[in-house]
Design a protein around this motif. Structure first.
Motif, short mmCIF file in Angstrom:
data_model
loop_
_atom_site.label_atom_id
_atom_site.label_comp_id
_atom_site.label_asym_id
_atom_site.label_seq_id
_atom_site.Cartn_x
_atom_site.Cartn_y
_atom_site.Cartn_z
N ILE A 26 57.38 36.96 -33.37
CA ILE A 26 58.50 36.34 -32.61
C ILE A 26 59.19 35.28 -33.44
CG2 ILE A 26 59.04 34.93 -30.58
CD1 ILE A 26 56.80 36.40 -29.11
N HIS A 27 58.38 34.50 -34.16
CA HIS A 27 58.93 33.39 -34.95
C HIS A 27 59.87 33.93 -36.05
CE1 HIS A 27 57.71 29.20 -36.76
NE2 HIS A 27 59.00 29.28 -36.49
N HIS A 28 59.44 34.96 -36.73
CA HIS A 28 60.26 35.53 -37.82
C HIS A 28 61.39 36.42 -37.29
CE1 HIS A 28 61.24 38.54 -40.96
NE2 HIS A 28 61.17 37.52 -41.75
N ASN A 76 64.81 26.07 -43.64
CA ASN A 76 63.45 25.60 -43.35
C ASN A 76 62.47 26.76 -43.17
OD1 ASN A 76 64.67 23.12 -43.37
ND2 ASN A 76 64.54 22.78 -41.15
N HIS A 77 62.90 27.78 -42.43
CA HIS A 77 61.98 28.90 -42.19
C HIS A 77 61.77 29.73 -43.44
CE1 HIS A 77 62.73 27.64 -38.06
NE2 HIS A 77 61.55 28.18 -37.80
N SER A 78 62.80 29.89 -44.27
CA SER A 78 62.64 30.62 -45.53
C SER A 78 61.59 29.93 -46.39
CB SER A 78 63.97 30.71 -46.28
OG SER A 78 64.94 31.37 -45.49
N GLY A 125 60.60 19.48 -34.61
CA GLY A 125 60.94 19.03 -35.94
C GLY A 125 59.99 19.54 -36.99
N TRP A 126 59.99 18.87 -38.13
CA TRP A 126 59.23 19.30 -39.29
C TRP A 126 58.58 18.11 -39.98
CZ3 TRP A 126 59.30 24.41 -41.45
CH2 TRP A 126 60.06 25.34 -40.71
N ALA A 127 57.43 18.38 -40.63
CA ALA A 127 56.82 17.42 -41.56
C ALA A 127 57.02 17.97 -42.96
CB ALA A 127 55.34 17.24 -41.26
N LEU A 162 56.09 21.85 -42.67
CA LEU A 162 55.34 22.36 -41.52
C LEU A 162 56.21 22.30 -40.28
CD1 LEU A 162 52.89 23.27 -39.89
CD2 LEU A 162 52.02 20.93 -39.99
N ASP A 163 56.40 23.44 -39.68
CA ASP A 163 57.18 23.59 -38.46
C ASP A 163 56.34 23.14 -37.28
OD1 ASP A 163 58.73 24.50 -36.34
OD2 ASP A 163 59.06 26.51 -37.18
N VAL A 164 56.77 22.08 -36.60
CA VAL A 164 56.03 21.64 -35.41
C VAL A 164 56.82 21.85 -34.11
CG1 VAL A 164 54.45 20.09 -36.62
CG2 VAL A 164 56.59 19.17 -35.74
N GLU A 166 57.47 23.81 -30.76
CA GLU A 166 56.48 24.50 -29.92
C GLU A 166 56.48 26.01 -30.17
OE1 GLU A 166 57.00 23.31 -25.85
OE2 GLU A 166 55.68 21.58 -26.10
N HIS A 167 57.65 26.59 -30.53
CA HIS A 167 57.68 28.05 -30.76
C HIS A 167 56.77 28.46 -31.92
CE1 HIS A 167 61.46 27.49 -33.52
NE2 HIS A 167 60.42 27.72 -34.30
N ALA A 168 56.39 27.51 -32.77
CA ALA A 168 55.54 27.81 -33.92
C ALA A 168 54.07 27.94 -33.54
CB ALA A 168 55.71 26.73 -34.99
MN MN Z 1 60.29 27.65 -36.27
#
Ligand code: MN
Length: 202
Positions: A26-28, A76-78, A125-127, A162-164, A166-168
């Motif tokens: 789902i994420h990708h 970010n996802h790439s 967000g992201w770390a 790191l994707d934080v 909730e969908h991750a």
């Molecule tokens: Mn994501």
């Protein structure tokens, strides 16, 4: 010259048990794919259509909000998929390990600081582990912002993210973000992070 959803270099179930196949699919296929589609729609017929995704991020203050949200989402996802993999985890080595020790005193201290950035990011967000003025540092960004963006509080070249959102993690970990973060270290591909470090510092 529209942006394209990159293929994963591994199967959806390759990161199990740490990140489950359903979340990965789902994420990708849904989330990342939507960022790519919406980015292409947002830049169609504008100057940004001819820019690299890095240049879009670096000039984001001059571009409309849908480009910021979806361009960040695509970049970010790439990056995220590319620094993960099966048979990964463990400790970094070589120049990257030296740089981590120099900046944070030890790998464990770096993990501690990164986990704090990931855990305390409120909402989505992201770390990040990034190269800032030639040195490694840690930051976090809201939504789909990233350190390449000219509006970022801490600017630099991200080498690990790191994707934080909730969908991750929500399907498998529900509200237990810290459990997801701890498990995620087992799928970090340090060879890929080290290559990004080399590129960012050469
Ligand atoms: Mn994501």
């Amino acid at each position: 010259m529209a942006f394209k959803l990159p293929d994963l270099a591994y199967a959806f179930n390759a990161l199990e048990p740490h990140i489950d196949a359903h979340t990965m699919e789902i994420h990708h296929d849904k989330h990342h794919n939507a960022y790519v589609t919406n980015l292409n729609n947002a830049i169609a017929g504008t100057d940004a259509e001819h820019m690299s995704i890095e240049d879009i991020c670096k000039n984001i203050s001059k571009l409309p909000a849908p480009v910021r949200n979806n361009g960040g989402g695509h970049y970010n996802h790439s990056l995220f998929w590319s620094i993960l993999g099966p048979n990964a985890g463990g400790n970094p080595s070589g120049k990257l390990a030296d740089a981590i020790n120099a900046a944070f005193t030890s790998f464990d201290k770096m993990k501690e600081e990164f986990n704090k950035a990931a855990t305390t990011r409120f909402g989505s967000g992201w770390a990040w582990l990034l190269v800032h003025d030639g040195k490694l540092t840690i930051s976090s960004t809201p939504n789909q912002d990233n350190p390449l963006m000219d509006i970022a509080e801490v600017k630099g070249t991200p080498i690990m993210g790191l994707d934080v959102w909730e969908h991750a993690y929500y399907l498998h970990y529900q509200n237990r973000r810290p459990d997801y973060i701890n498990a995620w270290w087992n799928v970090v591909n340090w060879t890929a992070v080290a290559a990004r470090y080399e590129e960012a510092t050469k």
